[in-house]
Design an enzyme around this catalytic site. Structure first.
Site, mmCIF file in Angstrom:
data_model
loop_
_atom_site.group_PDB
_atom_site.id
_atom_site.type_symbol
_atom_site.label_atom_id
_atom_site.label_comp_id
_atom_site.label_asym_id
_atom_site.label_seq_id
_atom_site.Cartn_x
_atom_site.Cartn_y
_atom_site.Cartn_z
ATOM 1 N N ARG A 268 -1.597 -4.963 -6.052
ATOM 2 C CA ARG A 268 -1.413 -6.210 -6.262
ATOM 3 C C ARG A 268 -0.062 -6.554 -6.857
ATOM 4 O O ARG A 268 0.390 -5.963 -8.009
ATOM 5 C CB ARG A 268 -2.391 -7.014 -6.904
ATOM 6 C CG ARG A 268 -3.436 -7.827 -6.032
ATOM 7 C CD ARG A 268 -4.386 -8.463 -6.572
ATOM 8 N NE ARG A 268 -5.660 -8.128 -6.063
ATOM 9 C CZ ARG A 268 -6.640 -7.605 -6.709
ATOM 10 N NH1 ARG A 268 -6.483 -7.288 -8.061
ATOM 11 N NH2 ARG A 268 -7.767 -7.406 -6.155
ATOM 12 N N HIS B 33 0.712 -1.078 -0.130
ATOM 13 C CA HIS B 33 0.024 -0.008 -0.161
ATOM 14 C C HIS B 33 0.822 1.243 0.011
ATOM 15 O O HIS B 33 2.085 1.205 0.631
ATOM 16 C CB HIS B 33 -0.911 -0.151 1.179
ATOM 17 C CG HIS B 33 -1.878 -1.270 1.550
ATOM 18 N ND1 HIS B 33 -2.727 -1.459 0.685
ATOM 19 C CD2 HIS B 33 -1.699 -2.214 2.413
ATOM 20 C CE1 HIS B 33 -3.178 -2.752 1.053
ATOM 21 N NE2 HIS B 33 -2.546 -2.920 2.164
HETATM 22 ZN ZN ZN Z 1 -2.740 -4.817 3.259
#
Ligand code: ZN
Length: 324
Positions: free
Chosen positions: A195, A100
């Site tokens: 991702r 993130h």
């Molecule tokens: Zn996470």
């Protein structure tokens, strides 16, 4: 406005890696076969929790934050988003390997309020369960090369976990929750995930989920920095308070009650989840039952409250707003 706790209804989220444990362990109803996440305390637009009691019953926590800021001791002119999000996750299968962004990247690139630093309290783990936390690359070049060549076994750091473990995951940390783990996650209120690797899985339509390799490479911290957690402990009457972390964004505690305690609310507001046992919370003349899986907020101005029973809680508040 509220001289009582604000109980919240969690929002179920379908995930390909989810299962049935959120119902089995916490009694949450879900229409999905694979429920991955319960957004237990959420004012995020992608799934705000609904208020179950009191004058704002039926409204969402997002609505309360935007229109009744006094409940959180929010400054009247503030346009800040609600800072935190509490989730319970059932990893019936491995989650994707992901990373993130921090606040700056989230604002500049995604035009979102917050990046995502998160932390996990392990509620349940199968024997041998593992997390991915960090990587072995020493330089950005090495990281990019290993990602491009799919050298996942060499790149990713694996960490065994058991029930009761606590893990801090600052933004920029490559991570994945492994199969057989149930966690309570305290995080910044953000839904931005990049991702890196999804085990080449396909969904029910035969499609792979999207990867975000370029952004993931940009935001990953190199080399990885291990975070050591040093919890401290304090006792008030029959309540044992374990301070799990005080980070830049949130403070998280585990409360273990075996009897009775009278407490004063000394923060702007508290977020509380019942993770084990049962008991009651009393404010003034009003008593409320606490069961495993209950989630509530103690709003600003509530002052004194009493807890009774054999109950385990995870408690948190934003670090930036703390009064004392
Ligand atoms: Zn996470």
């Amino acid at each position: 406005m509220y001289q009582e706790p604000i109980f919240l209804q969690p929002v179920m989220q379908e995930r390909i890696w989810g299962g049935q444990k959120l119902h089995k362990l916490f009694g949450y109803d879900s229409s999905y076969e694979k429920t991955g996440e319960a957004w237990a305390i959420s004012a995020h637009t992608h799934g705000p929790s609904k208020i179950l009691n009191g004058p704002l019953q039926g409204k969402t926590l997002l609505d309360a934050w935007e229109n009744y800021g006094e409940l959180f001791n929010k400054l009247p002119d503030s346009d800040e988003a609600y800072p935190l999000l509490i989730k319970i996750l059932d990893a019936n299968d491995d989650l994707s390997v992901q990373v993130h962004p921090d606040d700056t990247y989230a604002r500049e690139v995604e035009h979102e309020a917050y990046g995502k630093t998160e932390c996990w309290y392990v509620l349940d783990a199968d024997p041998g369960a593992e997390l991915i936390l960090g990587h072995h690359a020493e330089t950005k070049e090495e990281l990019h090369q290993m990602i491009d060549q799919g050298e996942w076994d060499e790149l990713l750091k694996r960490v065994p976990v058991t029930k009761g473990d606590f893990v801090h995951v600052p933004s920029g940390t490559i991570h994945a929750i492994g199969k057989g783990i149930v966690i309570l996650e305290t995080q910044q209120s953000s839904d931005i995930t990049y991702r890196v690797y999804d085990y080449d899985r396909v969904d029910s339509n035969g499609n792979k989920r999207e990867l975000h390799l370029q952004k993931a490479k940009e935001v990953t911290t190199v080399p990885h920095v291990d975070n050591t957690i040093n919890p401290t402990e304090e006792v008030q009457e029959d309540l044992r308070i374990e301070k799990l972390i005080v980070s830049e964004y949130f403070s998280v505690y585990r409360w273990d009650l075996q009897g009775h305690v009278t407490k004063l609310l000394d923060k702007d507001f508290l977020q509380i989840s019942v993770i084990e046992g049962e008991g009651t919370i009393t404010v003034g003349e009003k008593e409320f039952t606490l069961v495993k899986g209950a989630n509530f907020i103690l709003p600003s101005g509530l002052q004194k409250y009493e807890l009774e029973g054999n109950v385990e809680f995870i408690v948190s508040h934003p670090s930036t707003n703390q009064i004392g």
